[in-house]
Motif scaffolding. Structure first.
Motif, short mmCIF file in Angstrom:
data_model
loop_
_atom_site.label_atom_id
_atom_site.label_comp_id
_atom_site.label_asym_id
_atom_site.label_seq_id
_atom_site.Cartn_x
_atom_site.Cartn_y
_atom_site.Cartn_z
N LEU A 89 0.81 -1.22 0.00
CA LEU A 89 0.00 0.00 0.00
C LEU A 89 0.85 1.27 0.00
CD1 LEU A 89 -2.98 -0.86 2.39
CD2 LEU A 89 -3.01 -0.61 -0.09
N ALA A 90 1.95 1.27 0.74
CA ALA A 90 2.81 2.46 0.80
C ALA A 90 3.38 2.83 -0.56
CB ALA A 90 3.92 2.27 1.84
N PRO A 91 3.99 1.88 -1.32
CA PRO A 91 4.47 2.25 -2.66
C PRO A 91 3.35 2.64 -3.62
CG PRO A 91 5.49 0.19 -1.95
CD PRO A 91 4.45 0.53 -0.94
N VAL A 92 2.20 1.99 -3.52
CA VAL A 92 1.08 2.36 -4.39
C VAL A 92 0.65 3.79 -4.10
CG1 VAL A 92 -1.37 1.93 -4.85
CG2 VAL A 92 0.24 0.03 -4.82
N LEU A 93 0.50 4.13 -2.82
CA LEU A 93 0.09 5.49 -2.44
C LEU A 93 1.13 6.52 -2.88
CD1 LEU A 93 -1.83 7.44 -1.02
CD2 LEU A 93 -0.67 6.89 1.13
N ALA A 94 2.41 6.24 -2.63
CA ALA A 94 3.47 7.16 -3.02
C ALA A 94 3.52 7.33 -4.53
CB ALA A 94 4.82 6.67 -2.49
N GLY A 95 3.37 6.24 -5.27
CA GLY A 95 3.36 6.31 -6.72
C GLY A 95 2.20 7.14 -7.24
N LEU A 96 1.02 6.96 -6.64
CA LEU A 96 -0.15 7.75 -7.04
C LEU A 96 0.05 9.24 -6.75
CD1 LEU A 96 -3.10 5.43 -5.92
CD2 LEU A 96 -2.46 6.03 -8.27
N VAL B 15 8.19 5.33 -5.20
CA VAL B 15 7.83 3.93 -4.96
C VAL B 15 8.94 3.22 -4.19
CG1 VAL B 15 7.45 1.72 -6.14
CG2 VAL B 15 6.23 3.77 -6.91
N ALA B 16 10.19 3.43 -4.62
CA ALA B 16 11.31 2.75 -3.97
C ALA B 16 11.45 3.17 -2.50
CB ALA B 16 12.61 3.06 -4.72
N PHE B 17 11.37 4.47 -2.23
CA PHE B 17 11.52 4.92 -0.85
C PHE B 17 10.37 4.45 0.02
CE2 PHE B 17 14.94 7.53 -2.35
CZ PHE B 17 15.75 7.68 -1.24
N ALA B 18 9.14 4.49 -0.49
CA ALA B 18 8.00 4.03 0.31
C ALA B 18 8.15 2.56 0.68
CB ALA B 18 6.71 4.26 -0.45
N GLY B 19 8.46 1.73 -0.31
CA GLY B 19 8.62 0.30 -0.04
C GLY B 19 9.79 0.00 0.88
N CYS B 20 10.92 0.65 0.63
CA CYS B 20 12.11 0.39 1.46
C CYS B 20 11.93 0.89 2.89
CB CYS B 20 13.34 1.02 0.80
SG CYS B 20 13.90 0.13 -0.66
N ILE B 21 11.22 2.00 3.06
CA ILE B 21 10.95 2.49 4.42
C ILE B 21 10.05 1.51 5.16
CG2 ILE B 21 9.72 4.29 5.72
CD1 ILE B 21 10.90 6.31 3.65
N MET B 22 9.07 0.93 4.46
CA MET B 22 8.22 -0.08 5.10
C MET B 22 9.03 -1.31 5.50
SD MET B 22 5.32 1.31 5.47
CE MET B 22 4.49 -0.11 6.15
N LEU B 23 9.90 -1.78 4.60
CA LEU B 23 10.73 -2.94 4.95
C LEU B 23 11.68 -2.61 6.09
CD1 LEU B 23 11.65 -4.64 1.55
CD2 LEU B 23 9.96 -5.34 3.23
N ALA B 24 12.20 -1.39 6.11
CA ALA B 24 13.08 -0.98 7.21
C ALA B 24 12.32 -0.98 8.53
CB ALA B 24 13.66 0.41 6.93
N HIS B 25 11.03 -0.64 8.47
CA HIS B 25 10.19 -0.67 9.67
C HIS B 25 9.99 -2.11 10.16
CE1 HIS B 25 6.97 0.33 12.44
NE2 HIS B 25 6.20 -0.56 11.85
N TRP B 26 9.76 -3.03 9.22
CA TRP B 26 9.53 -4.43 9.61
C TRP B 26 10.82 -5.13 9.99
CZ3 TRP B 26 4.86 -3.98 10.57
CH2 TRP B 26 3.90 -3.55 9.67
N MET B 27 11.93 -4.74 9.38
CA MET B 27 13.21 -5.42 9.62
C MET B 27 14.28 -4.39 9.98
SD MET B 27 13.10 -7.99 6.40
CE MET B 27 11.52 -7.92 5.56
N ALA C 181 4.72 6.15 3.21
CA ALA C 181 4.99 5.15 4.25
C ALA C 181 4.46 5.61 5.60
CB ALA C 181 6.51 4.89 4.35
N ARG C 182 4.60 6.90 5.91
CA ARG C 182 4.07 7.44 7.17
C ARG C 182 2.54 7.31 7.23
NH1 ARG C 182 6.70 8.77 11.84
NH2 ARG C 182 5.05 10.26 12.18
#
Length: 200
Positions: free
Chosen positions: A89-96, A145-157, A197-198
């Motif tokens: 959802l974060a990359p989709v929202l950021a991309g939109l 898209v890249a930053f949104a997805g990577c920030i989410m993964l950084a949050h999980w891991m 991502a936020r």
């Protein structure tokens, strides 16, 4: 929503004000160096660049297809959607958000069809991107898209967060090396990725 005392609300507003002021100052500094960076970092041999594995690897991080695959992996690993759904959802929202901004405040890419650096920013009339969206560069959707997805993964891991941050930065740099974006395009895309991502 958690309760915040008046003092906590004041501190929260102050933090956001500092963040926005810092972001504006960095954007101004990067914008002043945009043309020099674009001229210095761009490669003339795009065919050779597209054949490089490192380029294709970091560029695909800015694609929603990459994050769809990551979502499937997380869903299978967790046997649920707790981490998988926010990660897509974060990359989709950021991309939109990036695509909408491109069309509302359209600015052309740094190089023309002949590969020559434009002498100034080429801003088109507001909302004209909805009529003609070709060669729009501000902001970089790949970076968002890249930053949104990577920030989410950084949050999980969190132990691997620097790997994800470096991957997102390399994706943004790859768009500049290809001559597709100014540094400010990538910076605004990164901010939209953070925002996406936020929100998620």
């Amino acid at each position: 929503m958690t309760y915040r005392s008046p003092l906590e609300r004041k501190r929260h507003r102050r933090r956001w004000l500092i963040l926005l002021t810092t972001a504006a100052a960095v954007l101004l500094a990067v914008s002043l160096a945009d043309f020099w960076i674009a001229k210095t970092i761009r490669t003339d041999d795009l065919v050779k660049l597209n054949s490089r594995d490192w380029y294709r690897t970091v560029r695909v991080v800015g694609s929603l297809w990459c994050w769809l695959l990551v979502m499937i992996v997380l869903a299978l690993q967790d046997r649920g959607w707790h981490r998988a759904l926010p990660t897509i959802l974060a990359p989709v929202l950021a991309g939109l958000l990036a695509e909408l901004m491109k069309r509302v405040l359209p600015r052309s890419r740094p190089f023309d069809a002949h590969g020559c650096l434009l002498p100034t920013y080429d801003w088109r009339p507001p909302f004209s991107g909805f009529i003609n969206d070709s060669s729009l560069g501000m902001p970089s959707s790949h970076a968002a898209v890249a930053f949104a997805g990577c920030i989410m993964l950084a949050h999980w891991m969190p132990r691997a967060r620097w790997v994800f941050y470096i991957l997102a930065i390399c994706c943004g740099l790859s768009r500049m090396v290809a001559g597709a974006h100014y540094a400010s395009d990538v910076l605004v895309g990164a901010f939209l990725g953070y925002l996406g991502a936020r929100i998620v």
